[in-house]
Motif scaffolding. Structure first.
Motif, PDB file in Angstrom:
ATOM      1  N   TYR A   1      40.465 104.852  69.376  1.00 60.59           N
ATOM      2  CA  TYR A   1      40.042 103.845  68.403  1.00 60.59           C
ATOM      3  C   TYR A   1      40.554 102.479  68.833  1.00 60.59           C
TER       4      TYR A   1
ATOM      5  N   SER B   1      34.412 111.105  66.360  1.00 59.75           N
ATOM      6  CA  SER B   1      33.692 110.660  65.168  1.00 59.75           C
ATOM      7  C   SER B   1      32.818 111.770  64.599  1.00 59.75           C
TER       8      SER B   1
ATOM      9  N   THR C   1      43.820 113.661  58.319  1.00 58.42           N
ATOM     10  CA  THR C   1      44.759 112.627  57.871  1.00 58.42           C
ATOM     11  C   THR C   1      45.609 112.100  59.015  1.00 58.42           C
TER      12      THR C   1
ATOM     13  N   CYS D   1      44.456 110.986  61.747  1.00 55.95           N
ATOM     14  CA  CYS D   1      43.671 110.049  62.539  1.00 55.95           C
ATOM     15  C   CYS D   1      44.403 108.705  62.620  1.00 55.95           C
TER      16      CYS D   1
ATOM     17  N   PRO E   1      45.179 105.065  61.932  1.00 50.42           N
ATOM     18  CA  PRO E   1      44.832 104.243  60.763  1.00 50.42           C
ATOM     19  C   PRO E   1      43.674 103.301  61.049  1.00 50.42           C
ATOM     20  N   GLY E   2      42.683 103.330  60.170  1.00 45.78           N
ATOM     21  CA  GLY E   2      41.509 102.483  60.335  1.00 45.78           C
ATOM     22  C   GLY E   2      40.349 103.171  60.994  1.00 45.78           C
TER      23      GLY E   2
ATOM     24  N   SER F   1      38.984 105.948  60.153  1.00 45.27           N
ATOM     25  CA  SER F   1      38.105 106.566  59.172  1.00 45.27           C
ATOM     26  C   SER F   1      38.678 106.379  57.780  1.00 45.27           C
ATOM     27  N   ASP F   2      37.794 106.274  56.805  1.00 46.38           N
ATOM     28  CA  ASP F   2      38.207 106.181  55.409  1.00 46.38           C
ATOM     29  C   ASP F   2      38.031 107.502  54.672  1.00 46.38           C
ATOM     30  N   VAL F   3      37.467 108.498  55.361  1.00 48.74           N
ATOM     31  CA  VAL F   3      37.212 109.801  54.757  1.00 48.74           C
ATOM     32  C   VAL F   3      38.066 110.849  55.463  1.00 48.74           C
ATOM     33  N   HIS F   4      38.991 111.451  54.745  1.00 52.56           N
ATOM     34  CA  HIS F   4      39.885 112.457  55.319  1.00 52.56           C
ATOM     35  C   HIS F   4      39.696 113.765  54.562  1.00 52.56           C
TER      36      HIS F   4
ATOM     37  N   ASP G   1      28.628 104.121  63.050  1.00 55.02           N
ATOM     38  CA  ASP G   1      29.683 103.564  63.901  1.00 55.02           C
ATOM     39  C   ASP G   1      29.157 102.383  64.718  1.00 55.02           C
TER      40      ASP G   1
ATOM     41  N   GLY H   1      37.695  93.123  60.821  1.00 51.10           N
ATOM     42  CA  GLY H   1      36.710  93.608  59.873  1.00 51.10           C
ATOM     43  C   GLY H   1      35.687  92.585  59.456  1.00 51.10           C
TER      44      GLY H   1
END
Length: 260
Positions: free
Chosen positions: A50, A60, A65, A67, A69-70, A72-75, A158, A168
């Motif tokens: 990443y 992807s 959890t 992963c 940080p940043g 993915s927002d879905v764990h 992505d 961002g």
């Protein structure tokens, strides 16, 4: 004109071909093994996947959890998963590739020599086809096809996110953006040119005249299907290239050039 060799005269002969028929199977073995080795190393590396905003296609969606940080927002997978997040997702695109009709022909000829080339005898005593384990698993290709479409949607998302900067903010693009966009396009082309896709679009129809829209879609997919081998290799190479590019940027080996 002299008659060719009789069947009886060829009994016990492996082949009468004098060309380099073995070259194509050898190249196929080398290319597929190279990808498998690279993908295995990267999957267990659990690092440098990443580089904001770029996420490697081999990681992807990043569902665990652990992963970066940043990424993915879905764990969906909790702290109990201590291995690389890539091992959670690679099994599905890998299953789609392994059961693909083109790749079946490629590894049947190259790895199992069944047969290695036209007019070349295979070393096996008998051919059982895809009726026994593990080849019977190839019949699951149509299901892997549907799952593969879901992954294409994720990778397309992505590619959209790649139009941000590392903070961002939208409206930015770099070389990595182009790499991820091309990767998504090639994967869509590979999937839409798939034999299963062609069957889904136009299969089980007795009269195309009664289904003009599906007929037009089937015609388009059939044109893509004629070049399925090309798209298979291009997309396979580009997935590895995309992962390598993200890894080089994430590790600080290279800097991603920004266009705007």
């Amino acid at each position: 004109m002299t008659a060719g060799p009789s069947v009886a005269g060829r009994a016990g002969t492996r082949t009468l071909r004098t060309d380099r028929w073995w070259l194509q199977p050898a190249v196929t073995v080398a290319a597929l093994l190279a990808f498998v080795v690279y993908a295995t190393i990267r999957a267990f590396a659990n690092a440098a996947y990443y580089a904001p905003p770029y996420l490697s296609p081999m990681y992807s969606p990043c569902l665990a959890t652990n992963c970066v940080p940043g990424a993915s927002d879905v764990h969906l997978v909790g702290d109990w998963w201590g291995l690389s997040p890539a091992l959670l997702v690679l099994v599905f695109p890998l299953g789609f590739r392994l059961t693909c009709y083109y790749y079946r022909k490629a590894y049947y000829r190259s790895f199992w020599a069944s047969p290695p080339a036209c007019a070349v005898a295979e070393p096996h005593r008998r051919y059982t086809g895809e009726t026994r384990f593990p080849l019977v698993l190839n019949n699951a290709h149509r299901y892997f096809f549907y799952v593969g479409l879901l992954f294409n949607i994720v990778l397309s998302y992505d590619a959209v996110l790649a139009f941000r900067d590392e903070h961002g903010n939208w409206g930015h693009a770099g070389l990595g953006t182009v790499v991820l966009v091309v990767n998504a396009l090639l994967l869509w082309t590979y999937s839409l040119s798939c034999h299963s896709c062609r069957h889904v679009i136009g299969g089980r129809l007795n009269h195309f005249s009664r289904h003009p829209i599906r007929y037009r879609a089937w015609t388009l997919v059939s044109r893509l299907n004629a070049k399925h081998m090309r798209y298979a290799w291009l997309s396979l190479f580009w997935v590895a290239f995309t992962d390598l590019y993200v890894a080089l940027v994430a590790s600080g080996t290279i800097t991603d050039p920004r266009f705007f």
